[in-house]
Each structure stands twice: as C-alpha cells, then as structure tokens.
Motif scaffolding. Sequence first.
Motif, short mmCIF file in Angstrom:
data_model
loop_
_atom_site.label_atom_id
_atom_site.label_comp_id
_atom_site.label_asym_id
_atom_site.label_seq_id
_atom_site.Cartn_x
_atom_site.Cartn_y
_atom_site.Cartn_z
N ALA A 277 -10.46 -7.71 5.51
CA ALA A 277 -9.59 -7.05 6.49
C ALA A 277 -8.61 -6.11 5.81
O ALA A 277 -8.38 -4.99 6.27
N ILE A 278 -8.05 -6.54 4.69
CA ILE A 278 -7.07 -5.72 3.97
C ILE A 278 -7.72 -4.44 3.46
O ILE A 278 -7.16 -3.35 3.60
N HIS A 279 -8.90 -4.56 2.87
CA HIS A 279 -9.56 -3.38 2.29
C HIS A 279 -10.15 -2.46 3.36
O HIS A 279 -10.08 -1.24 3.23
N GLU A 280 -10.70 -3.04 4.42
CA GLU A 280 -11.35 -2.23 5.45
C GLU A 280 -10.34 -1.48 6.31
O GLU A 280 -10.66 -0.44 6.89
N GLN A 281 -9.12 -2.01 6.43
CA GLN A 281 -8.10 -1.38 7.28
C GLN A 281 -6.98 -0.78 6.44
O GLN A 281 -5.82 -0.80 6.82
N LYS A 282 -7.36 -0.26 5.31
CA LYS A 282 -6.39 0.30 4.36
C LYS A 282 -5.56 1.42 4.98
O LYS A 282 -4.39 1.60 4.64
N GLU A 283 -6.17 2.17 5.89
CA GLU A 283 -5.45 3.31 6.46
C GLU A 283 -4.26 2.87 7.32
O GLU A 283 -3.36 3.68 7.60
N LEU A 284 -4.22 1.60 7.71
CA LEU A 284 -3.12 1.11 8.54
C LEU A 284 -1.86 0.80 7.73
O LEU A 284 -0.76 0.81 8.28
N TRP A 285 -2.01 0.50 6.44
CA TRP A 285 -0.85 0.09 5.67
C TRP A 285 -0.64 0.89 4.39
O TRP A 285 0.48 0.92 3.85
N ASP A 286 -1.68 1.53 3.88
CA ASP A 286 -1.59 2.22 2.58
C ASP A 286 -0.91 3.57 2.75
O ASP A 286 -1.49 4.52 3.26
N ALA A 287 0.34 3.64 2.30
CA ALA A 287 1.11 4.88 2.39
C ALA A 287 1.02 5.69 1.10
O ALA A 287 1.60 6.77 1.01
N SER A 288 0.29 5.18 0.10
CA SER A 288 0.30 5.81 -1.22
C SER A 288 -0.30 7.21 -1.20
O SER A 288 0.10 8.06 -1.99
N CYS A 289 -1.27 7.45 -0.32
CA CYS A 289 -1.94 8.76 -0.28
C CYS A 289 -1.57 9.57 0.95
O CYS A 289 -2.16 10.62 1.20
N SER A 290 -0.62 9.08 1.73
CA SER A 290 -0.24 9.76 2.95
C SER A 290 0.82 10.83 2.67
O SER A 290 1.85 10.54 2.06
N GLU A 291 0.56 12.04 3.13
CA GLU A 291 1.52 13.12 2.93
C GLU A 291 2.73 12.97 3.85
O GLU A 291 3.81 13.51 3.56
N ASP A 292 2.57 12.24 4.94
CA ASP A 292 3.65 12.10 5.91
C ASP A 292 4.53 10.88 5.66
O ASP A 292 5.56 10.72 6.32
N ALA A 293 4.13 10.02 4.74
CA ALA A 293 4.90 8.80 4.49
C ALA A 293 6.26 9.13 3.89
O ALA A 293 6.37 9.92 2.96
N CYS A 294 7.31 8.49 4.43
CA CYS A 294 8.67 8.69 3.92
C CYS A 294 9.52 7.50 4.32
O CYS A 294 9.05 6.58 5.00
N SER A 295 10.78 7.50 3.91
CA SER A 295 11.65 6.35 4.16
C SER A 295 11.95 6.15 5.64
O SER A 295 12.35 5.06 6.05
N ALA A 296 11.74 7.19 6.46
CA ALA A 296 12.00 7.07 7.90
C ALA A 296 10.85 6.38 8.63
O ALA A 296 11.00 6.01 9.80
N CYS A 297 9.72 6.22 7.98
CA CYS A 297 8.56 5.57 8.60
C CYS A 297 8.81 4.07 8.74
O CYS A 297 9.69 3.50 8.11
N SER A 298 7.99 3.44 9.57
CA SER A 298 8.08 1.99 9.73
C SER A 298 7.70 1.28 8.44
O SER A 298 6.80 1.73 7.72
N TRP A 299 8.40 0.21 8.14
CA TRP A 299 8.09 -0.61 6.95
C TRP A 299 7.32 -1.84 7.42
O TRP A 299 7.91 -2.75 8.02
#
Length: 392
Positions: free
Chosen positions: A200-222
């Motif tokens: 589940a963790i690996h298959e749904q990586k796009e739900l939690w992995d902010a490492s490669c997201s250009e939009d991820a920032c401190s204002a996003c949900s933690w």
Amino acid sequence: MHPKPFICRFPRCEASYHRKEHRRRHEAQHDREQGINCATCDQKFGRRDTLRRHMRKIHGVKGPTRIKVACTSCRDQKTRCEKGPPCTNCCRRGIQCSLSQSVEVQQSGHITCPAESLSPVSHDGPTQSKSSRSERERHFIDLYFKLFHPFWPFIHQGSFRKYDEAPLLVQSIIVIGLWLSNEHNAQSRAIALHDVLSSAIHEQKELWDASCSEDACSACSWPIPTYQAILLHLIFAVLYKGSGPLGLDLKPCLSPADANLLVRLVQSCKKLGMLYYPNMLARYCQSDLPAYVWVSIEEVKQFNIALYRVCRACSGQEIWTDDLNPTRTSSTVLRANDLQFPLPRNLSLWKAVDKAEWDAAATEDVYRHRLEDTLERDWISKSANLLELNSE
C-alpha cells in the motif's frame, strides 16, 4: 491395478492420480505462477509444506499465515466472500460492502489501507465476531504502547484513539504488537501484514511522497499519521532483520526498497518544512486550545527526532534511487543541523495518559504558548556540531 481417473491436464504430461488434490499439487509444479510466494523473500514454491519448511529454516518463523480478505457481512454470515469490491454476495443482497469502503482514497496524504479487512487473529479457527476482533486489535495496540512505545515515543498515547486514527497507522502499530506478543504464529502474521502495508505504501506513493512534487511547501497539509506509519514500517523492517545481518560496523541494513523509502520520507519532510519550528507554530493561532497546540507541536518534534535516530542507525548504506543514481543513507540524508526546533519539553506531560496524570504534570508554560516566539536559541541545530561529533 486400480485406474487413476485424475489425469494431468497439461499438454504432453501423462501423469495420473487417484485423488484430485494430488493432481492439483502436481499441476502446480508445471506452472510456477500457481506457486506460493514467500512473504519475506518472494521465492516461489509449488507446495505449502515446502514453503513452511523454507520459512522455518531460512527466516526462523513458523508461517506462512493463512489470511483471507473478506467483507464484514460475509464474515458475520460465515459465508464464502466472492471478492470485489463490492463482493457478489453484497451486490445480491443490495447492501453496502465493506470492501468498497476500504478502497476509497483518503485525503490529505492518507493511504488507503487494504489491511483494514485483514484480522490480526488466525483464521484457522471459527470466524470471530466483530467485537472479539476489536478486542484482539486492542490487545496488540496495548502491547505496542507497553513494550515498544517507551523506546520510540513519537505517537502521543494520551490522545491516541484506537477507532478514529488513520487505518495505516493502526495496522502498523498492530504489526509491532503482534511481533512482540510471543503468541503462536504471531511473528509470521506480523510479517504477512507488514508486507500488505508495504504494498500500500509503495503503490500509493503519489498520496504522501512530496519529495518530487514541485508544488509541495510548508503551507501544504502535513500527513503526520501516514508518516508515523511509514516510520514504524521502516523500524519494523530493521527489527525483524528481513534485509540481512548486521554489517561489520554493527549498523542495521535496510533492503534497497526500504532504504529508498527512508530517503523519500526524509526528503518529503524537508520539502514540507516539517523540520523548521516557525512552520510548526504557523499552523496554529492564539484562539486554538493551548493543550491541543502543545500536543500537536510536540508530536511533530518527537517524530522528527525518531526519524533522525533511524537515519543515524542506518547511516552509510548505499542505495539506488529511481533514476539509478547511487546515494547513501548517511547523515547527509538527515543531519542534526536540519533539526531547526527545540528539544521536546515536559516529558512527564507527554507521557500522561489520563486527566489526572495530565493535571499533575501540566505546567503554566503549556497554557502560555507564545506562537510568535521561535525559541531559535534553543534549536537542536545550534548544537549540531557537538551532536554529530558524539555520534561518530
């Protein structure tokens, strides 16, 4: 000579057997895809008894555990569940199938947990009622807080609610509770459940992995519960030694997939600004309940420190990232000077599990939390050089 009516159905094979189950066992050896996977090392076996012998000799456990995914209605009715979602039986009855509920994607980085429909108790005996399954889950959760939590106290026990928490976090806690229970076949069940959560963790990586997201920032949900669950997943991977023995430096070694997962988790925390105290403060306002603000901020601090401890324990291991560039899970992944926040305070209050203990440990500063004071002079990073020197 008695006839053998059950003839092998594979082309050019003339084997025949008196019993149907003997033919089925023989045919499984023809097609390796019909074999049984070892939940720990993915090696395939044509027979379940061969797999049991392999797990006993190689992995030191008695497994594998027979875990069946079934919806709540079919389990209560003690009928065979035709897996969906939704299952055929629920469609025929015109009722809501729990399998459909378990695959709804949660928001805010929460992973859909397929293990929610798996019971941590053995299915070899009679079907358990819903209430008895809940009692078993509470038992393993209690073992987690009794035996594991004192060493890794990054989940706030006093505010933890067994039925309202993220499913992935609850099941990750149950994995460790199972492992520490010393019950019959508990460790093999823990490994099987751990493998389900890993998928589940690996298959749904796009739900939690902010490492490669250009939009991820401190204002996003933690997604703190999800990150806590992933950290427990990594700690358990080291705990049951699934990736091999210790190195010559006596440091534990993660599998390449788990080492990559650790890197992604650290990079996600950095990208979201979770290691920076002003960002922790900015998530709250003066009108928020002071006790709630204190617990929430302390839980982020405790998580960050636990993550740092895991990185230090696994430092020096070379892994391969998705772009096939080698990197090392060393202190360069998470260093002490990345911890830009003060140490956790008032550990007695953090450990309080009821109102009486809270009232006895609460100090005035808890209720006078100044959100504008960053306490920069007290940040762990200010003593980073000393910490790194002492940890060499």
